[in-house]
Enzyme design. Structure first.
Site, short mmCIF file in Angstrom:
data_model
loop_
_atom_site.label_atom_id
_atom_site.label_comp_id
_atom_site.label_asym_id
_atom_site.label_seq_id
_atom_site.Cartn_x
_atom_site.Cartn_y
_atom_site.Cartn_z
N HIS A 180 0.81 -1.22 0.00
CA HIS A 180 0.00 0.00 0.00
C HIS A 180 0.85 1.28 0.00
O HIS A 180 0.36 2.34 -0.30
CB HIS A 180 -1.02 0.00 1.14
N HIS A 242 7.51 -2.38 2.62
CA HIS A 242 7.38 -0.91 2.55
C HIS A 242 8.73 -0.20 2.46
O HIS A 242 8.94 0.67 1.62
CB HIS A 242 6.61 -0.37 3.75
#
Ligand code: BG6
Length: 492
Positions: A180, A242
Site C-alpha cells: 500500500h 514498505h
C-alpha cells in the site's frame, strides 16, 4: 474509464473493505473512472444478507466522508446508491468448491478482479481453487486478475513457495501484489522528483551523497493486532515490503519508460545489488512502558509485553534499525540506514538524503559543528513535501554561517481530493497496469536482504534493546550511526 467487470472481494466482510476499499471504490466512481457496468461480489463466511452488508458499508462511508469534513465531500447519494445496487453477498467457505461454482455462475463471461482481503493462510488455497474451477482462465475478451495483500510469505522460502504456487494457476501478468506504500502519492512522487527535474539527478550518486536515512516511525502501538504481530515483528511487517519500496524508488536507475516491467526491472536490479544485511548492522528493539508528553498532560503508555495477546517474555521486535549497502556503480560506499518502529515520539515517514560537505576552504575558521549539513528530506507522511537544509550567511558585518531551510509543501500547491491511497491501485488493476504492484522477483529480493536477520532470530534469541514508549527508539540504534560519526535526524 475502466472496462466493465466485477470485483470479487474474498473476506470482504472485514475491516479492510469497510475502511479502505469501499471508500476508494466510491471515490473512483465520483471521479467518473468506473464503468457503468461495474459490480461487486463479497465472499465471506458470516451469516449475512446483501442488504445487511450494504448498510455496514454505509456506516463506514459516512464515517469516512465526515472525517473529510468539508461540504465538497458530502456523500453523493446518486453515486453511492447506484454503486451499492450492484453489490451482492455470497456466503461461502474459501476452501470449498461450491463457492467457486457459484462464483462461476455469477460472473460467467465477465472481466473479474479477485481481491484477497483474507488472512494470509488462505492465499494459496484460494488461488488453487481459482485455477481448478476455471475462474482464473482468461480469453481474448475477458481478463481475470488477482490482487493479493501482504504479508506475502514470512521469509524468503515461503515467499518463493507462494509465488510458485500462484504461478501454477495464474500468469505473472494476472497477479497484482499490493504494497500500500505504492498507493501513496508522495511515494510515487519520488520518481517524479528524481526523473522530471534536471537538478537533482546529477547529484544523486556516491560522489555527492554521504548517506541516506529512511524512517517510518509510528506513534501507534500494536493495538488489537497482538496475535498477528507476535509472529511477525517489525522486520517482517515493514522492511522487505514498505521500506524496500522506499529504498528502491530512491536508489533505482531511471527506467526507459513508465511501462510496468521497465519500472520493475530497475527496482529488481537495485534490490539485487543490495547485500543481505550483516548481523552487526541490525538493531532490534521493543517498547517498554513510557508516556507521550511530560507532566500533568502526559499520557501513560504500556509496554509491548503488557499489550493484549502478547506473551509475557515476548522476544518480538517492535523496532528495527539497519544499515545496508548497494553494490553498484552509483552507490558503492554510501550507507543506507533504515529504521521503523511502533510507539515512537512522532508519526513520520521520510527519506533524508545527506549530501557530502562542501570543501569549506573559505570557512576554515568556522568550527565544523557549526556548519549546517546539506540534507534534502522527502516527507512522505503525515507532512507531504520536500525540505532542503543548507547554510546561508547570517546578516551582519562578520561572515558567519547559519542553517536555513527551504520547504515545498504538497498541500499548499495542490488541492488533494479525498483519498485512501487505494484508489490508484484498484483503478490500475481494473485497467491492467502493473507498474505500482510488486513482481515475484521484487518480493523475493526484499526477503533475501533481511533473511540473515530472520535466520538468526529463528536460531537464537538475538539481543533485544528496550526503549521507552513515546521516545526515539533504542540507544543502540544511535550507536549504529555513531560508529561512523553520523546521527539520525531527530524524530521531534
Ligand atoms: C502495515 C503494517 O502494512 O503498514 C502496520 O502491517 C503498519 O503494522 C502500517 O502500521 C503502516 O502503514 P502507514 O500507511 O500507516 O505508514
Amino acid at each position: 474509464v475502466a472496462p466493465p467487470g466485477t470485483l470479487v472481494i474474498f473476506g470482504g466482510g472485514g475491516d479492510l473493505t469497510k475502511r479502505l476499499l469501499m471508500p476508494a471504490i466510491y471515490n473512483l466512481d465520483c471521479a467518473g473512472l468506473l464503468n457503468e457496468d461495474f459490480s461487486i461480489i463479497v465472499v465471506d463466511w458470516a451469516e449475512m444478507t446483501s442488504e445487511g452488508l450494504i448498510s455496514q458499508f454505509r456506516e463506514a462511508i459516512d464515517d469516512f466522508v465526515n472525517k473529510r469534513g468539508t461540504s465538497a465531500t458530502l456523500l453523493r447519494h446518486d453515486i453511492w446508491n447506484r454503486l451499492t445496487q450492484n453489490i451482492s453477498y455470497l456466503r461461502g467457505s474459501f476452501e470449498e468448491e461450491s463457492t467457486y461454482d457459484e462464483l462461476n455462475a455469477r460472473i460467467e463471461g465477465r472481466n473479474a478482479v479477485f481481491y484477497m482481503a483474507v488472512a494470509a493462510r488462505f492465499f494459496g488455497s484460494i488461488v488453487d481453487f481459482l485455477g481448478s474451477s476455471g475462474l482464473a482462465h482468461e480469453s481474448e475478451d475477458v481478463y481475470r486478475r488477482v490482487i493479493i495483500e501482504k504479508p506475502f510469505g514470512s521469509d524468503l522460502e515461503s515467499a518463493k513457495a507462494l509465488n510458485a504456487r500462484m504461478l501454477r494457476s495464474l500468469d505473472e501478468t494476472q497477479i497484482y501484489r499490493i504494497d500500500h506504500y505504492l498507493g501513496k502519492e508522495t511515494v510515487q512522487n519520488i520518481m517524479a522528483l528524481r526523473f522530471s527535474n534536471g537538478f537533482f539527478e546529477p547529484l544523486w550518486n556516491r560522489q555527492n551523497i554521504d548517506h541516506v536515512q529512511i524512517t517510518a516511525a509510528e506513534t501507534v502501538g500494536v493495538e488489537k493486532r497482538g496475535r498477528f504481530y507476535e509472529g511477525t515483528g517489525a522486520i517482517r511487517d515493514m522492511v522487505p515490503n514498505h521500506l524496500m519500496q522506499l529504498l528502491s524508488m530512491t536508489a533505482m536507475e531511471a527506467p526507459t519508460s513508465f511501462e510496468a516491467n521497465a519500472v520493475r526491472d530497475e527496482k529488481a536490479k537495485v534490490l539485487s545489488a543490495i547485500q543481505p544485511v550483516k548481523l552487526d548492522d541490525v538493531v532490534r528493539g521493543q517498547y517498554v512502558s513510557g508516556s507521550f508528553g511530560i507532566g500533568d498532560e502526559a499520557e501513560a503508555l504500556r509496554g509491548y509485553r503488557e499489550e493484549p495477546d502478547i506473551a509475557l517474555g515476548s522476544q518480538t521486535e517492535t523496532y528495527v534499525a539497519m544499515k545496508l549497502g548497494i553494490d553498484n556503480w552509483r552507490w558503492a560506499g554510501v550507507p543506507f540506514y533504515l529504521r521503523t518502529g511502533k510507539r515512537l515520539r512522532r508519526r513520520k515517514t521520510e527519506i533524508a538524503i545527506h549530501f557530502k560537505q562542501a570543501p569549506y576552504a573559505l570557512f576554515r575558521d568556522t568550527p565544523v559543528e557549526q556548519l549546517t549539513p546539506n540534507i534534502m528530506v522527502l516527507h512522505i507522511q503525515p507532512t507531504e513535501g520536500v525540505t532542503m537544509q543548507f547554510s546561508a550567511k547570517v546578516p551582519g558585518p562578520a561572515v558567519r554561517l547559519g542553517g536555513v531551510r527551504m520547504k515545498f509543501d504538497y498541500s499548499e500547491w495542490f488541492s488533494d481530493g479525498p483519498s485512501t491511497g487505494y484508489e490508484t491501485l484498484i483503478y490500475d488493476c481494473l485497467i491492467g497496469d502493473q507498474t505500482l504492484f510488486q513482481r515475484a522477483d521484487t518480493i523475493e529480493g526484499g526477503w533475501r536482504i533481511v533473511q540473515p536477520a530472520l535466520d538468526r532470530l529463528a536460531a537464537e534469541h538475538s539481543p533485544l534493546c528496550f526503549y521507552p514508549a513515546g521516545l526515539d527508539g533504542p540507544r543502540e540504534a544511535d550507536e549504529l550511526l555513531a560508529r561512523t560519526k553520523r546521527h539520525w535526524l531527530p524524530l521531534s
